[in-house]
Every structure is written in structure tokens, then in C-alpha cells.
Design an enzyme around this catalytic site. Structure first.
Site, short mmCIF file in Angstrom:
data_model
loop_
_atom_site.label_atom_id
_atom_site.label_comp_id
_atom_site.label_asym_id
_atom_site.label_seq_id
_atom_site.Cartn_x
_atom_site.Cartn_y
_atom_site.Cartn_z
N CYS A 237 25.06 45.21 67.71
CA CYS A 237 24.95 43.84 68.22
C CYS A 237 26.33 43.18 68.18
CB CYS A 237 23.96 43.05 67.36
SG CYS A 237 23.68 41.37 68.00
N HIS B 167 20.40 44.40 63.34
CA HIS B 167 20.51 43.67 62.08
C HIS B 167 19.36 42.67 61.97
CE1 HIS B 167 22.15 39.86 63.83
NE2 HIS B 167 22.39 40.68 64.83
N ARG C 118 28.75 38.85 62.32
CA ARG C 118 28.53 39.19 60.90
C ARG C 118 28.32 40.69 60.69
NH1 ARG C 118 23.47 35.37 60.43
NH2 ARG C 118 23.20 36.45 62.42
N ASP D 195 26.94 40.33 67.23
CA ASP D 195 26.96 39.36 66.13
C ASP D 195 28.20 39.54 65.24
OD1 ASP D 195 24.42 37.71 64.48
OD2 ASP D 195 26.30 38.17 63.46
N CYS E 38 18.46 38.91 63.83
CA CYS E 38 19.19 38.98 65.10
C CYS E 38 18.72 37.84 66.04
CB CYS E 38 18.96 40.33 65.76
SG CYS E 38 19.88 40.52 67.31
CO CO Z 1 22.11 40.30 66.83
#
Ligand code: CO
Length: 216
Positions: free
Chosen positions: A48, A104, A52, A50, A107
Site C-alpha cells: 500500500c 496493513h 506508515r 500508506d 488501511c
Molecule cells: Co493502505
């Protein structure tokens, strides 16, 4: 945020880059020299976008070890030219031994797909996650707790995306010719930094007959 603050933040990254390069060179004078002419990563990571979930940081790997593709909600969409190009290069040219699809918990992409609001162009991307829900509706509808349901869809989505890899002629051809790569589905937990392995599909596994190509 004022413009001057933005420039300062941006410049901070360049300063940190200089410090990092200097630190790495001090610890290992030939580090960058070794990476200059060759990359031979063993792993393709489909994750992803993302912020993090940085693949190399969470796996303790170094530059040169993981070939990376990231998109919203770590999807393997068979009309995505970007994903397919990365996959083909990783499998055919770099000969990666493992493809990891890593989602994750929490998400935002998967969460948005569970909702019924329109979100512009992103609808067209998230509809693939809605398909993953539909394929596993019985298991998901049985969960009443909203967070648990989201976590389960995130896990189910990983299984679906791993399966989508087996539908590609790229993976099927490589399995036939090289018995590689193995496929692994993981979910990272932003809350404790740990990866939960969900499923594996070893190279050479049986392909669902409707998706199987016999002339590649
Ligand atoms: Co995500």
C-alpha cells in the site's frame, strides 16, 4: 502552513539525505559503489502507498534488496499497466524469487471500499476491493464488529490479490519455465510494527482451470 515553512520542510529532507549518505559511506565505504552497476533483488514487494508502511524499514532490508510497487490498498489489477510492467520486469529480468503482497490493518483504501460514498476517480480503483468483499461475503457478513470486519476484509483482500497474481500469464509462464517465484501474502500492523503472514502460494501450484493458459 506558510510557503517559507514548506520550503524549510522540503529542504530538511535534502539535508537528511546528505547526512544519511555520509553515515552509510562511513560505515561501509564501498556500499554505493557495489550498488552502482547492478541490482539483484530477491523480492518484489507489492504494498500500500500508506506512508506508515515503508517496506525496507519494516523488513530491515537495505537498498538493492527489494523491488517495490505501491498503490492504494496493494491491489493486483490485471488492467494496471504499471503493476504488470513492474511484475514482468521483476519476474523476467530480475528473476525475483519471491513476490510479497503486503497490506496493513487500518488501511484507508479498504475502509473506503466498505463505504457507499463516491470518492471520484478512486471509486474505479476501490471497486476491485468491493469485488473481494463480494467473493467472501458469507465470511465477512458473519462479523458484526466493524473493526474486526475491516481487519478481515484486509486479510481477505490479500488472499484475493495473491490469487490475482496467479491469473497473469507472467506468473504462469515463469512457474512453468523456472518454478519461481513463490507468492506470499502478509498484513502489517501499524499499531505494533509486526507482520502477520496470511497465506503462501508456492511456485508451481495448481492454477484454477478457468484462468489457466496452456499456450504460453
Ligand atoms: Co493502505
Amino acid at each position: 502552513m506558510s510557503l517559507s515553512t514548506e520550503i524549510k520542510d522540503y529542504e530538511q529532507l535534502l539535508r537528511q539525505n546528505k547526512e544519511w549518505a555520509q553515515r552509510v559511506t562511513e560505515q561501509d565505504p564501498h556500499f554505493f559503489e557495489r550498488l552502482t552497476n547492478v541490482q539483484k533483488p530477491k523480492y518484489l514487494w507489492i504494498g500500500c502507498s500508506d506512508s506508515r508502511v515503508p517496506p525496507d524499514r519494516i523488513t530491515g532490508t537495505q537498498p538493492g534488496e527489494i523491488f517495490i510497487h505501491r498503490n492504494i490498498a496493494n491491489m493486483v489489477v490485471d488492467t494496471d499497466l504499471n503493476l504488470l510492467s513492474v511484475l514482468e520486469y521483476a519476474v523476467n529480468v530480475l528473476s525475483v524469487e519471491h513476490v510479497i503482497v503486503c497490506g496493513h490493518y487500518g488501511c484507508g483504501g479498504v475502509k473506503a471500499a466498505m463505504e457507499n460514498k463516491t470518492a471520484g476517480l478512486i471509486n474505479k480503483w476501490l471497486i476491485n476491493i468491493k469485488d473481494a468483499y463480494r467473493h467472501n461475503r458469507e465470511e465477512l457478513d458473519a462479523i458484526t464488529d466493524a473493526k474486526k470486519k475491516l481487519d478481515k476484509l484486509i486479510e481477505v483482500n490479500i488472499r484475493e490479490q495473491l490469487f490475482n497474481l496467479t491469473k497473469t500469464s507472467i506468473i504462469q509462464k515463469s512457474w512453468r519455465e523456472k518454478k519461481s517465484p513463490h507468492l506470499h501474502g502478509w498484513v502489517y500492523d501499524v499499531a505494533d510494527g509486526l507482520i502477520n503472514p496470511i497465506c503462501d502460494i508456492p511456485a508451481g501450484s495448481e492454477i484454477d482451470p478457468i484462468y489457466r493458459y496452456v499456450d504460453i
